[in-house]
Design a protein around this motif. Structure first.
Motif, PDB file in Angstrom:
ATOM      1  N   TYR A 101       4.168  12.338   1.516  1.00 33.55           N
ATOM      2  CA  TYR A 101       3.355  11.311   0.883  1.00 33.55           C
ATOM      3  C   TYR A 101       4.157  10.025   0.713  1.00 33.55           C
ATOM      4  CZ  TYR A 101       0.611  15.395  -0.210  1.00 33.55           C
ATOM      5  OH  TYR A 101      -0.117  16.541  -0.109  1.00 33.55           O
ATOM      6  N   GLU A 102       3.448   8.927   0.739  1.00 30.25           N
ATOM      7  CA  GLU A 102       4.053   7.645   0.404  1.00 30.25           C
ATOM      8  C   GLU A 102       4.296   7.636  -1.098  1.00 30.25           C
ATOM      9  OE1 GLU A 102       4.303   4.539   2.359  1.00 30.25           O
ATOM     10  OE2 GLU A 102       4.348   6.023   3.949  1.00 30.25           O
ATOM     11  N   PHE A 107       3.867  -0.867 -10.843  1.00 33.24           N
ATOM     12  CA  PHE A 107       3.143  -2.118 -11.000  1.00 33.24           C
ATOM     13  C   PHE A 107       4.113  -3.272 -11.205  1.00 33.24           C
ATOM     14  CE2 PHE A 107       1.297  -5.195 -13.967  1.00 33.24           C
ATOM     15  CZ  PHE A 107       0.272  -5.651 -13.155  1.00 33.24           C
TER      16      PHE A 107
ATOM     17  N   SER B  22      -0.614   6.615   6.441  1.00 37.43           N
ATOM     18  CA  SER B  22      -0.039   7.596   5.537  1.00 37.43           C
ATOM     19  C   SER B  22      -0.837   7.631   4.259  1.00 37.43           C
ATOM     20  CB  SER B  22       1.414   7.254   5.267  1.00 37.43           C
ATOM     21  OG  SER B  22       1.503   5.900   4.911  1.00 37.43           O
ATOM     22  N   LEU B  23      -0.465   8.532   3.406  1.00 38.86           N
ATOM     23  CA  LEU B  23      -1.300   8.897   2.281  1.00 38.86           C
ATOM     24  C   LEU B  23      -0.440   8.921   1.029  1.00 38.86           C
ATOM     25  CD1 LEU B  23      -4.246   9.977   2.527  1.00 38.86           C
ATOM     26  CD2 LEU B  23      -3.292  12.237   2.302  1.00 38.86           C
ATOM     27  N   TYR B  24      -1.023   8.493  -0.069  1.00 37.99           N
ATOM     28  CA  TYR B  24      -0.367   8.690  -1.360  1.00 37.99           C
ATOM     29  C   TYR B  24      -0.778  10.055  -1.884  1.00 37.99           C
ATOM     30  CZ  TYR B  24       0.522   3.679  -1.280  1.00 37.99           C
ATOM     31  OH  TYR B  24       0.954   2.431  -0.940  1.00 37.99           O
ATOM     32  N   GLU B  25       0.049  10.620  -2.728  1.00 40.82           N
ATOM     33  CA  GLU B  25      -0.216  11.984  -3.170  1.00 40.82           C
ATOM     34  C   GLU B  25      -1.529  12.077  -3.933  1.00 40.82           C
ATOM     35  OE1 GLU B  25       3.165  13.839  -4.771  1.00 40.82           O
ATOM     36  OE2 GLU B  25       2.283  15.833  -4.588  1.00 40.82           O
ATOM     37  N   ASP B  26      -1.877  11.002  -4.689  1.00 41.34           N
ATOM     38  CA  ASP B  26      -3.110  11.095  -5.470  1.00 41.34           C
ATOM     39  C   ASP B  26      -4.348  10.852  -4.611  1.00 41.34           C
ATOM     40  OD1 ASP B  26      -2.904   8.406  -5.033  1.00 41.34           O
ATOM     41  OD2 ASP B  26      -2.248   7.924  -7.063  1.00 41.34           O
ATOM     42  N   GLN B  27      -4.160  10.612  -3.321  1.00 42.85           N
ATOM     43  CA  GLN B  27      -5.314  10.437  -2.443  1.00 42.85           C
ATOM     44  C   GLN B  27      -5.716  11.721  -1.746  1.00 42.85           C
ATOM     45  OE1 GLN B  27      -3.712   7.270  -0.068  1.00 42.85           O
ATOM     46  NE2 GLN B  27      -5.098   5.783  -0.987  1.00 42.85           N
ATOM     47  N   VAL B  28      -4.968  12.798  -2.004  1.00 42.68           N
ATOM     48  CA  VAL B  28      -5.276  14.075  -1.378  1.00 42.68           C
ATOM     49  C   VAL B  28      -6.660  14.516  -1.831  1.00 42.68           C
ATOM     50  CG1 VAL B  28      -4.645  16.499  -1.308  1.00 42.68           C
ATOM     51  CG2 VAL B  28      -2.888  14.756  -1.195  1.00 42.68           C
ATOM     52  N   LEU B 455      -3.335  -0.920 -12.724  1.00 41.65           N
ATOM     53  CA  LEU B 455      -2.334  -1.688 -13.473  1.00 41.65           C
ATOM     54  C   LEU B 455      -1.268  -0.784 -14.073  1.00 41.65           C
ATOM     55  CD1 LEU B 455      -4.641  -4.261 -15.273  1.00 41.65           C
ATOM     56  CD2 LEU B 455      -3.286  -4.604 -13.227  1.00 41.65           C
ATOM     57  N   MET B 456      -1.362   0.528 -13.757  1.00 38.18           N
ATOM     58  CA  MET B 456      -0.385   1.511 -14.237  1.00 38.18           C
ATOM     59  C   MET B 456      -0.364   1.565 -15.770  1.00 38.18           C
ATOM     60  SD  MET B 456       1.646   2.785 -11.614  1.00 38.18           S
ATOM     61  CE  MET B 456       1.297   2.625  -9.884  1.00 38.18           C
ATOM     62  N   ARG B 470     -12.845  10.362  -8.552  1.00 38.65           N
ATOM     63  CA  ARG B 470     -12.728  10.048  -7.133  1.00 38.65           C
ATOM     64  C   ARG B 470     -13.154  11.243  -6.287  1.00 38.65           C
ATOM     65  NH1 ARG B 470      -6.750   7.792  -6.471  1.00 38.65           N
ATOM     66  NH2 ARG B 470      -7.317   5.778  -5.668  1.00 38.65           N
ATOM     67  N   ASP B 950      -8.943   2.354  -2.303  1.00 41.13           N
ATOM     68  CA  ASP B 950      -8.334   1.956  -3.571  1.00 41.13           C
ATOM     69  C   ASP B 950      -8.472   0.454  -3.812  1.00 41.13           C
ATOM     70  OD1 ASP B 950      -6.740   1.477  -1.469  1.00 41.13           O
ATOM     71  OD2 ASP B 950      -4.871   2.187  -2.363  1.00 41.13           O
ATOM     72  N   PHE B 951      -9.410  -0.174  -3.115  1.00 40.08           N
ATOM     73  CA  PHE B 951      -9.659  -1.588  -3.378  1.00 40.08           C
ATOM     74  C   PHE B 951     -10.233  -1.728  -4.782  1.00 40.08           C
ATOM     75  CE2 PHE B 951     -12.342  -5.327  -3.448  1.00 40.08           C
ATOM     76  CZ  PHE B 951     -11.453  -6.284  -2.992  1.00 40.08           C
ATOM     77  N   SER B 952      -9.666  -2.655  -5.570  1.00 42.11           N
ATOM     78  CA  SER B 952     -10.096  -2.774  -6.958  1.00 42.11           C
ATOM     79  C   SER B 952     -11.204  -3.812  -7.067  1.00 42.11           C
ATOM     80  CB  SER B 952      -8.899  -3.165  -7.815  1.00 42.11           C
ATOM     81  OG  SER B 952      -9.350  -3.469  -9.087  1.00 42.11           O
ATOM     82  N   LEU B 955     -10.902  -6.007 -10.226  1.00 38.42           N
ATOM     83  CA  LEU B 955     -10.022  -7.165 -10.148  1.00 38.42           C
ATOM     84  C   LEU B 955     -10.750  -8.343  -9.499  1.00 38.42           C
ATOM     85  CD1 LEU B 955      -7.099  -7.633 -11.001  1.00 38.42           C
ATOM     86  CD2 LEU B 955      -6.428  -7.272  -8.643  1.00 38.42           C
TER      87      LEU B 955
END
Lengths: 168, 984
Positions: A101-102, A107, B22-28, B455-456, B470, B950-952, B955
């Motif tokens: 994973y990336e 932020f 590639s993928l972020y882990e929370d996109q699984v 914004l974490m 999601r 993940d387009f906000s 915002l």
């Protein structure tokens, strides 16, 4: 011909996932699993040059070239095919860990500023706060003329100011 | 034109983008889903003795050993053995090990019951192949020494179940001795080994269970001869059939000497015809006989008399006997009665009383009951309860308890044969406004949460909520067509003869149907499905019509067996029509023509290379007659090393459906020298592939025209030694030759030899290039090569002036008969892994750059950008080449872990990868199948034509609001300033 070998699974934090590891001979001809102590074995392997691959999620193992000697039964020579390094003992070690994973970057203000919307806002701010300054520095004569021009058009707007500012 | 310019710009923009997605882990799980299966269950052992987790250990036809949760049917653990490592028997020893006997009885393995870790492995090396049998200590109740008796490769071996050590070994090397049964006597530590010598002699060995010495040896002969299997009825009686299958033979072997009796079967079951089978019950002095479509239960009295107990319909499955308290045995029977299933448990020594009789409603789409395994438990009122694990005709696995199906697993999906897709219906009604307003607050809340996430600022609990939102997004699992073409139906054909329609959004089963035409019948003994094709896609104005698919099957394994055709509605799964058994089916060619009802014309080629046209209508025939002279096809005869090309000669002379059948005319043949070259692989382009640009702009403003022809065939041949597995050949005697053959004329466009290389060859053909994977024996590494072919005859069209004046040949038709002037560019690279499957991403317009999808030996799918396999890669690319995106040459292809499309998952037993274009040009849908199935969405050059997941939006809204506020503020300011000016 037997071919027993130890897999150096210890020390790589692999022990927890050892049950997921498969050892594959010649691209799927034979498949075996690791024992709890990390050893594996293939039986009835004829003399010749063979290829051992390790399938383990999270680790990258180089395939291993194994020469099983016909003259000296039981004698085995091994070398990693990725970097041509010879192995004294047939101990398989992962070359590296694999991260699938990336990593999300934390932020930061810069990332917001750099985003298209951030740029838009920035431009806006520049126009709002810097343009009046530009106007202030203008020649009063010019200014009056511009204002008259504006009045004649009837609509006070920033856009009509812009070209005249640019002309200067 | 504008679109084209845009595309060029996009390409320029894309070539600067980083390679791979590639993928972020929370996109699984956002775009992908993964389902785990095990396959059709062969053996099952329950493990419910102790309190705690109740489980059942199973082995399947996909060589999977798995431990399943008995409460929910979930997989605790599973191990997938190698393809040649067929599991013969499983058992549980010492209450903590699962013992498996595999590879024709040559490998015994013990697996830890709680976690599936392999504990030990023992190899039996015998002298000959034989039946393999496993006898673990648990059955004989002599648990003290914990030995396991295994028979395989003609050897009887006693193995300690604790560590796998071989205690003793007895080799029955006599070649003609065929062991049928092994029995361990309960009390005396005696092992009986029973078998035939030749066809008419029966031998019994008594062996000391402590050391393997032969204590006694008896022989008896029987003139009628034996056939097939034997059955153990009790500790001292064996039942067999004679060679003519007309008599039952009972052999009693204990108590000194052997005695053989025979009895005609017709005396027991009446007149019968057809095959007879004896079924084991492992029940006190009883067995079952399957003849005349009936199952007859027969008991043997102590003096060898046979009595018929009951006759039932043969659409039933019988379990092995289960020992219930104090020496009583129970046996489970599952019978099919209309749409219901009757589950009966009977006591062995008292056949007429039923311990249990339940009727269960069963979906008739599951077909007949194939196997049943029973297990008992003590109810709270201390009576016996029974549960049954049922394997159905469609390979699904069900647990039945208290008259209900507790859980079911669709394990048919572990053996997918072919996949096609279908669009979902168009949405008819718009979303009502009230619904939107009602959810406005929810929607806002969700977006605020998402904003917090970006914004974490979100707390871990918030993150969980966001992730849940999601994943649950109802948008992706709707039953209607979407604008981007992400939602589709995957229609899969499985080995069990069942069709499944899976939703691409979440992988749920929309419908499933056991095809009547793919079920065993009088006319068709062993039907198997072959392929599935899109048959009819109604025009999008015809909203009330449903699309349909064509399923092609075959009655037997052999190629010239009669074929079966079935037409299935893609939305409901109902079988519209079925044809068959008809002519044999070797090849199916979908033609690029459709009739007025949008049915696609298909040509089916039979074993005699005759062509059969479908659909069989006058209209289809007239369309076909117009195009008849343009129809060409070829056949590959791998065993003879010949490739032949054909065209149509005339309508068939001796055929019933004369008008729709055509005879072939031989056009050309390519004969490879059979002694030195064997065909190992042939690949063509995908029929539905779209090529966007004919030309490729090289560095220095040079233009190369791709040689694009749908009629190219890639053939790889290998020297006989090099066509076997790795490890059997030496570099000097192995070579690989690859050809590019035009299938209209048989002309060989390109031929290349790879010395010191060998099979297996996996290849993929797309646009004007082929990529193939093979093994290099000299370097002892796998290699991947690329061949790109360019058309030289158009090469002088580069001159702009010529193009303007019109002196170019671009509009002249290309024909296979015109002598092509092609140049091929090629390059080879090392690749680390063995490959199981390889394919290429397909997109709607073919603009997006391509990625190769490689199924590796570790059952993962790797996405490799095609730019890594560019023959123009050089060590020091020029500045212009660098700008174009040519990657500097490296000797091996990089494996970037982030570009595994399966990320941290495995598609166990991977067999195939299918890509389907979405409507959105940047995106392609990927479905890979094996024992597991995995689906994901890929954007080989990132999603340049739509906003990412993940387009906000929040915002964006905030920005707009801020801008409007700023406009107002500045307007007020300017008003005020103007007023001041006026007052001045």
């Amino acid at each position: 011909m037997d071919c027993k070998s130890g897999a150096g699974a210890k020390g790589f934090g692999l022990l927890g996932k050892i049950s997921d590891v498969k050892v594959i001979l010649n691209g799927g001809q034979k498949v075996t699993f690791l024992r709890p102590d990390g050893y594996f074995s293939f039986y009835n392997v004829p003399a010749g040059t063979h290829l051992i691959e390790v399938a383990a999620i999270g680790y990258f193992f180089s395939p291993v070239r194994v020469d099983v000697s016909a003259r000296n039964p039981g004698k085995v020579q091994a070398a990693l095919t990725e970097n041509r390094r010879g192995l004294i003992e047939l101990v398989l070690e992962p070359l590296r860990e694999e991260q699938y994973y990336e990593i999300r970057e934390p932020f930061s203000i810069m990332s917001v500023v750099k985003s298209p919307m951030g740029l838009m806002m920035g431009f806006m701010l520049i126009v709002v706060f810097l343009m009046p300054k530009l106007v202030e520095n203008m020649d009063p004569e010019e200014m009056r003329r511009a204002q008259e021009e504006m009045r004649s058009q009837g609509v006070p707007s920033l856009s009509s100011l812009l070209p005249s500012a640019a002309r200067n | 034109m504008a679109a084209r310019i845009l595309a060029v710009f996009l390409l320029l923009f894309l070539s600067a983008a980083p390679l791979g997605s590639s993928l972020y882990e929370d996109q699984v799980g956002l775009m992908d889903w993964h389902q785990k299966y095990i396959g059709k269950v062969k053996h099952a052992v329950f493990h419910t003795q102790r309190s705690g987790r109740k489980r059942v250990v199973v082995s399947t036809e996909e060589n999977v050993i798995a431990s399943l949760d008995l409460r929910h049917g979930d997989i605790f653990w599973r191990r997938v053995l190698g393809a040649n490592d067929v599991v013969d028997a499983i058992d549980v020893a010492l209450g903590k090990f699962v013992i498996t006997l595999s590879s024709d009885g040559s490998t015994i393995r013990a697996w830890n019951l709680p976690d599936g870790l392999m504990v030990w492995e023992t190899f039996i090396r015998g002298s000959k192949s034989s039946k393999s049998l496993l006898l673990s200590g648990t059955n004989s109740k002599v648990d003290k020494d914990n030995t396991i008796l295994a028979f395989g490769e003609g050897c009887l071996v006693a193995v300690s179940s604790a560590d796998g050590e071989v205690l003793w070994k007895k080799d029955f090397a006599d070649a003609s001795f065929e062991v049928q049964q092994i029995i361990q006597s309960p009390g005396r530590d005696v092992v009986y080994v029973l078998g035939f010598v030749g066809s008419s002699s029966f031998d019994a060995y008594q062996i000391n269970g402590k050391n393997g010495e032969v204590m006694h040896h008896d022989t008896a002969s029987f003139a009628g001869g034996f056939s097939g299997n034997t059955l153990l009825v009790s500790d001292d009686v064996l039942v067999a059939l004679d060679a003519a299958m007309s008599h039952l033979i009972t052999i009693s072997f204990q108590g000194g000497g052997l005695s053989i009796n025979e009895k005609p079967i017709s005396n027991l079951v009446g007149d019968f015809a057809g095959p007879v089978e004896i079924l084991a019950l492992k029940l006190g002095r009883m067995f079952a006989l399957k003849a005349n479509k009936l199952i007859t239960f027969i008991s043997i009295s102590n003096d060898g008399k046979l009595d018929v107990l009951e006759k039932i319909n043969s659409a039933a499955a019988i379990s092995d006997a289960l020992s219930v308290s104090d020496g009583r045995h129970a046996v489970g029977l599952v019978q099919q009665v209309d749409n219901k299933v009757e589950f009966t448990v009977k006591l062995g020594n008292d056949w007429n009383t039923n311990l249990l009789k339940e009727t269960i409603n069963m979906d008739h789409q599951r077909g007949f009951v194939r196997k049943v395994f029973i297990n008992n438990y003590i109810r709270t009122d201390r009576s016996h309860g029974f549960r049954a694990l049922v394997v159905m005709e469609d390979h699904s696995l069900l647990l039945v308890q208290q008259g209900e199906i507790v859980w079911g697993r669709e394990d048919g999906l572990a053996s997918i044969l072919d996949v096609t897709t279908s669009e979902l219906p168009v949405e008819k009604d718009g979303v009502s406004v009230s619904k939107v307003e009602q959810n406005l607050f929810e929607w806002l809340k969700g977006h605020i949460l998402k904003l917090k996430g970006t914004l974490m600022l979100a707390s871990p609990e918030d993150m969980v909520v966001i992730q849940g939102m999601r994943l649950k997004s109802s948008e992706k699992s709707k039953m209607t067509r979407d604008h981007n073409g992400f939602r589709k139906l995957l229609i899969v054909l499985t080995r069990g003869g069942k069709l499944f329609a899976l939703h691409t959004g979440d992988g749920r089963i929309i419908w499933s149907r056991l095809l009547e035409s793919l079920r065993k019948s009088e006319a068709c003994e062993h039907p198997t499905g072959l392929r599935i094709y899109t048959w009819q896609v109604p025009h999008h104005h015809a909203m009330d019509e449903n699309p349909s698919v064509l399923v092609v099957g075959r009655c037997q394994q052999n190629l010239d067996a009669p074929g079966i055709l079935s037409f299935v509605d893609a939305y409901t799964g109902s079988e519209i029509k079925s044809v068959g058994p008809v002519h044999s089916v070797l090849q199916v060619i979908p033609l690029p023509f459709t009739d007025s009802t949008e049915q696609r014309l298909h040509l089916l080629i039979d074993a005699k290379q005759r062509v059969h046209l479908y659909p069989r209508s006058r209209e289809a025939l007239s369309i076909f007659q117009q195009e008849r002279s343009n129809i060409y096809w070829y056949s590959v005869e791998a065993d003879k090393s010949i490739i032949r090309g054909y065209a149509i000669k005339r309508t068939c002379v001796h055929e019933d459906a004369g008008d729709y059948c055509f005879e072939p005319r031989d056009l050309w043949s390519v004969v490879f020298p059979g002694k030195s070259e064997k065909i190992v692989s042939t690949v063509t382009q995908k029929l539905n592939e779209v090529v966007h640009t004919q030309a490729k702009v090289m560095a220095e403003q040079e233009l190369m025209y791709k040689y694009i022809s749908k009629n190219l065939l890639f053939v790889a041949t290998a020297s006989p030694k090099a066509s076997h597995e790795i490890g059997s050949a030496i570099p000097d005697e192995s070579f690989l030759v690859v050809y590019l053959i035009d299938t209209i004329t048989g002309r060989i466009l390109q031929r290349m030899t790879h010395q010191g290389c060998q099979a297996p060859v996996h290849a993929v053909f797309s646009e004007n290039w082929v990529v193939y994977h093979y093994f290099n024996l000299r370097a002892h590494r796998y290699e991947m090569s690329v061949i790109e072919i360019y058309d030289q005859s158009r090469a002088d069209n580069k001159d702009v002036l010529k193009l303007v004046v019109g002196k170019h040949n671009l509009t002249s038709p290309t024909s296979s008969y015109s002598r092509p002037e092609v140049v091929a560019k090629s390059q080879s690279y090392f690749f680390t892994h063995s490959v199981k499957a390889i394919t290429v991403t397909l997109t709607a317009k073919g603009i997006t750059s391509k990625q190769l999808l490689i199924g590796t030996i570790s059952d993962q799918v790797l996405a490799l950008d095609k730019r890594y396999l560019d023959p123009r890669r050089s060590l020091n690319p020029s500045q212009a080449e660098k700008e174009e995106g040519v990657i500097p040459l490296t000797d091996s292809l990089p494996i970037i872990p982030q570009s595994y499309v399966t990320h941290a998952l495995k598609v166990e037993g991977l067999r195939g990868i299918v890509t389907v274009p979405a409507k959105l040009e940047s995106t392609t849908l990927v479905f890979s199948y094996g024992v597991d199935i995995f689906f994901t969405r890929l954007a080989p050059s990132r999603t340049y034509d739509s906003l990412t997941e993940d387009f906000s939006y929040a915002l964006l809204l905030i920005t707009i609001v801020a801008l409007i506020a700023a406009i107002f503020v500045t307007w007020v300011w300017s008003e005020r300033k103007e007023l001041q000016e006026k007052w001045r």
